[in-house]
Scaffold this motif. Structure first.
Motif, mmCIF file in Angstrom:
data_model
loop_
_atom_site.group_PDB
_atom_site.id
_atom_site.type_symbol
_atom_site.label_atom_id
_atom_site.label_comp_id
_atom_site.label_asym_id
_atom_site.label_seq_id
_atom_site.Cartn_x
_atom_site.Cartn_y
_atom_site.Cartn_z
ATOM 1 N N SER A 64 0.858 -1.182 0.000
ATOM 2 C CA SER A 64 0.000 0.000 0.000
ATOM 3 C C SER A 64 0.893 1.230 0.000
ATOM 4 O O SER A 64 1.929 1.253 0.684
ATOM 5 C CB SER A 64 -0.908 -0.011 1.237
ATOM 6 N N ASN A 65 0.516 2.219 -0.798
ATOM 7 C CA ASN A 65 1.235 3.492 -0.831
ATOM 8 C C ASN A 65 2.692 3.332 -1.269
ATOM 9 O O ASN A 65 3.590 4.000 -0.746
ATOM 10 C CB ASN A 65 1.170 4.176 0.550
ATOM 11 N N MET A 66 2.940 2.468 -2.235
ATOM 12 C CA MET A 66 4.294 2.252 -2.732
ATOM 13 C C MET A 66 4.398 2.582 -4.213
ATOM 14 O O MET A 66 3.448 2.441 -4.976
ATOM 15 C CB MET A 66 4.746 0.812 -2.489
ATOM 16 N N SER A 67 5.604 2.995 -4.604
ATOM 17 C CA SER A 67 5.896 3.307 -5.999
ATOM 18 C C SER A 67 6.332 2.059 -6.749
ATOM 19 O O SER A 67 6.625 1.014 -6.148
ATOM 20 C CB SER A 67 7.025 4.347 -6.066
ATOM 21 N N ALA A 68 6.431 2.192 -8.062
ATOM 22 C CA ALA A 68 6.894 1.070 -8.884
ATOM 23 C C ALA A 68 8.288 0.623 -8.471
ATOM 24 O O ALA A 68 8.566 -0.576 -8.369
ATOM 25 C CB ALA A 68 6.882 1.475 -10.354
ATOM 26 N N ALA A 69 9.177 1.575 -8.219
ATOM 27 C CA ALA A 69 10.549 1.218 -7.860
ATOM 28 C C ALA A 69 10.601 0.479 -6.531
ATOM 29 O O ALA A 69 11.354 -0.486 -6.373
ATOM 30 C CB ALA A 69 11.415 2.477 -7.799
ATOM 31 N N GLN A 70 9.791 0.903 -5.572
ATOM 32 C CA GLN A 70 9.775 0.224 -4.270
ATOM 33 C C GLN A 70 9.219 -1.189 -4.402
ATOM 34 O O GLN A 70 9.732 -2.138 -3.787
ATOM 35 C CB GLN A 70 8.945 1.043 -3.283
ATOM 36 N N ILE A 71 8.160 -1.342 -5.193
ATOM 37 C CA ILE A 71 7.584 -2.670 -5.408
ATOM 38 C C ILE A 71 8.601 -3.579 -6.105
ATOM 39 O O ILE A 71 8.787 -4.741 -5.723
ATOM 40 C CB ILE A 71 6.295 -2.574 -6.237
ATOM 41 N N ASP A 72 9.266 -3.055 -7.117
ATOM 42 C CA ASP A 72 10.208 -3.854 -7.889
ATOM 43 C C ASP A 72 11.362 -4.344 -7.014
ATOM 44 O O ASP A 72 11.762 -5.518 -7.099
ATOM 45 C CB ASP A 72 10.742 -3.019 -9.050
ATOM 46 N N ARG A 73 11.861 -3.479 -6.153
ATOM 47 C CA ARG A 73 12.966 -3.876 -5.267
ATOM 48 C C ARG A 73 12.523 -4.964 -4.299
ATOM 49 O O ARG A 73 13.250 -5.928 -4.056
ATOM 50 C CB ARG A 73 13.490 -2.667 -4.502
ATOM 51 N N LEU A 74 11.323 -4.811 -3.745
ATOM 52 C CA LEU A 74 10.834 -5.816 -2.815
ATOM 53 C C LEU A 74 10.549 -7.137 -3.518
ATOM 54 O O LEU A 74 10.921 -8.214 -3.035
ATOM 55 C CB LEU A 74 9.572 -5.295 -2.124
ATOM 56 N N GLN A 75 9.916 -7.064 -4.691
ATOM 57 C CA GLN A 75 9.551 -8.290 -5.404
ATOM 58 C C GLN A 75 10.781 -9.124 -5.767
ATOM 59 O O GLN A 75 10.713 -10.362 -5.824
ATOM 60 C CB GLN A 75 8.765 -7.934 -6.665
ATOM 61 N N ALA A 76 11.907 -8.471 -5.996
ATOM 62 C CA ALA A 76 13.128 -9.188 -6.366
ATOM 63 C C ALA A 76 13.579 -10.160 -5.285
ATOM 64 O O ALA A 76 14.321 -11.110 -5.571
ATOM 65 C CB ALA A 76 14.240 -8.191 -6.670
ATOM 66 N N HIS A 77 13.132 -9.959 -4.060
ATOM 67 C CA HIS A 77 13.538 -10.811 -2.936
ATOM 68 C C HIS A 77 12.464 -11.835 -2.559
ATOM 69 O O HIS A 77 12.692 -12.657 -1.678
ATOM 70 C CB HIS A 77 13.863 -9.952 -1.716
ATOM 71 N N LEU A 78 11.301 -11.767 -3.191
ATOM 72 C CA LEU A 78 10.175 -12.604 -2.778
ATOM 73 C C LEU A 78 10.005 -13.814 -3.682
ATOM 74 O O LEU A 78 10.237 -13.740 -4.895
ATOM 75 C CB LEU A 78 8.874 -11.790 -2.790
ATOM 76 N N ASP A 79 9.559 -14.911 -3.087
ATOM 77 C CA ASP A 79 9.222 -16.106 -3.856
ATOM 78 C C ASP A 79 7.753 -16.142 -4.246
ATOM 79 O O ASP A 79 7.336 -16.996 -5.031
ATOM 80 C CB ASP A 79 9.549 -17.367 -3.038
ATOM 81 N N VAL A 80 6.961 -15.237 -3.681
ATOM 82 C CA VAL A 80 5.540 -15.144 -4.011
ATOM 83 C C VAL A 80 5.287 -13.786 -4.655
ATOM 84 O O VAL A 80 5.947 -12.799 -4.323
ATOM 85 C CB VAL A 80 4.654 -15.314 -2.752
ATOM 86 N N PRO A 81 4.344 -13.691 -5.588
ATOM 87 C CA PRO A 81 4.106 -12.412 -6.263
ATOM 88 C C PRO A 81 3.333 -11.436 -5.394
ATOM 89 O O PRO A 81 2.463 -11.831 -4.607
ATOM 90 C CB PRO A 81 3.280 -12.817 -7.490
#
Length: 322
Positions: A166-183
Motif C-alpha cells: 500500500s502506498n508504494m511506488s513502482a521502484a519500491q515494489i520492484d525492489r521488494l519483489q526481487a527478494h520474494l518467492d511469491v508475487p
C-alpha cells in the motif's frame, strides 16, 4: 484449526471477490484505547450486511484501525454469523505503529514485527487465515530480504494466502519483489476524483506542472504490466461530490446519476473503474445507506462514456487539460 475452504491456504488464491472492497476503518468505535461496545458491534454488523446487500464480499482492514478495534468488532460479527467467513475475502495491513507511551508514530516492517502483528490480527478477526496481507507503508529502514523471510514464513505456515503493498511506488515494489518467492498482487493507493495526481501524472509529462505533481511516474504502468491490482482508498472522496459540498463536479455527478438511473456514489466509483488500469475502489463509509448506494458499481460495468469520463475530470480540475 487450519483453513478448509476450497484451495486452502496454499491452493488457488481466493481473492479478489468482485469489483469493490469494503473498507472497515470506520468500524470499532473511538480512535483511542477505550474498549468497543455492543453498540459498536451492532454498527459493524449493519455495515457488513449493507456491503453484502450491495454485492461487496471483500473486506479491507488494517491492524491500526481504531487501535485494532475495527478488526476485533469484525471478528465479533463473524462469530455471530456461522458460515460468513467462507463467503468473503479478508484483507488486512501491517507496518504502521501508532504513537504510544511517549514514542512517536513510525513505520515498522521488521520481520518479527510483521509476523507478530499478523498473528494479532488473526486473533482479533477470529480466523485461521488472512486472504491478502498488505504492507501498509514503506519503511525506510526495512531490509527487503528480511521482509521476504517474514512473508515466506507466514505463507508456508498457511497464515496468509497472498501479499501486496500500500502506498508504494513502482521502484519500491520492484525492489521488494526481487527478494520474494511469491508475487505481490495488489497496491493500494489514494485515488479518487478529488485525489487525481495518479491520472494527472500521465498527461503532465513535458509540462511545467509535472515536477509539482508528486505521483511516482510509471507506477500505474508497472502494476498493469506485472498483474498487480490497483486498489483505490478514499474512493468516495469523503462525500465531497455526493452531498458534502456544492461544486460543478458534484452537480455533474448528480445529473449523470439521474440520467442513468443510479446514485451519485456509483457515478463517482464508475469514474475510477472506467480507467483501463483496472482500479478496484475501496468503499469506506460506515453508513449503510451510502454503502448500498454503491451497488451498481459492485455488480455491473462502469456506465460512463469516454466524453462523460473526461467531463468529470475537467469539472473536478476546474480548468482545461494541458
Amino acid at each position: 484449526m487450519r483453513d478448509t475452504t476450497p484451495g486452502g491456504a496454499h491452493g488457488a488464491a481466493r481473492p479478489p471477490h468482485g469489483r469493490l472492497l469494503y473498507g472497515c476503518m470506520g468500524l470499532g468505535g473511538t480512535w483511542d484505547d477505550r474498549p468497543y461496545t455492543a453498540a459498536d458491534i451492532d454498527h459493524a454488523q449493519a455495515a457488513v450486511e449493507a456491503a453484502l446487500d450491495a454485492g461487496i464480499t471483500a473486506f479491507d482492514h488494517a491492524d491500526i484501525y481504531r487501535h485494532g478495534k475495527s478488526e476485533a468488532v469484525f471478528g465479533e460479527v463473524l462469530s455471530r454469523a456461522p458460515g460468513l467467513r467462507e463467503r468473503i475475502v479478508l484483507q488486512t495491513k501491517c507496518g504502521i505503529r501508532l504513537p504510544a507511551e511517549g514514542r512517536p508514530g513510525l513505520y515498522d516492517l521488521r520481520a518479527d514485527s510483521i509476523v507478530r502483528r499478523v498473528r494479532e490480527s488473526l486473533a482479533r478477526l477470529r480466523t485461521d487465515v488472512i486472504d491478502t496481507l498488505l504492507l501498509h507503508r514503506p519503511d525506510p529502514l526495512a531490509r527487503p530480504e528480511e521482509i521476504a523471510r517474514a512473508l515466506g514464513d507466514l505463507h508456508s505456515e498457511g497464515l496468509v494466502r497472498q501479499f501486496g503493498v500500500s502506498n508504494m511506488s513502482a521502484a519500491q515494489i520492484d525492489r521488494l519483489q526481487a527478494h520474494l518467492d511469491v508475487p505481490l498482487v495488489a497496491n493500494q493507493l489514494e485515488m479518487s476524483l478529488e485525489r487525481r495526481d495518479w491520472v494527472e501524472a500521465g498527461v503532465l509529462v513535458n509540462t511545467g506542472a509535472a515536477a509539482a505533481n508528486g505521483f511516482p511516474a510509471g507506477t500505474l504502468e508497472y502494476c498493469a504490466a506485472h498483474g498487480i491490482e490497483l486498489q483505490a482508498w478514499g474512493a468516495l472522496a469523503r462525500g465531497r461530490y455526493t452531498g458534502a459540498e456544492p461544486s460543478p463536479a458534484a452537480d455533474l455527478i448528480g445529473e449523470l446519476a439521474a440520467a442513468k438511473g443510479t446514485t451519485p456514489e456509483t457515478v463517482l466509483l464508475w469514474w475510477l473503474q472506467r480507467h483501463p488500469a483496472g482500479i478496484r475502489p475501496v468503499v469506506g463509509t460506515s453508513r449503510p445507506e451510502r454503502i448500498r448506494a454503491c451497488r451498481d458499481a459492485a455488480v455491473g460495468e462502469p456506465g460512463l462514456s469516454h466524453e462523460e469520463w473526461y467531463a468529470l475530470w475537467i469539472a473536478a480540475r476546474g480548468k482545461p487539460l494541458p
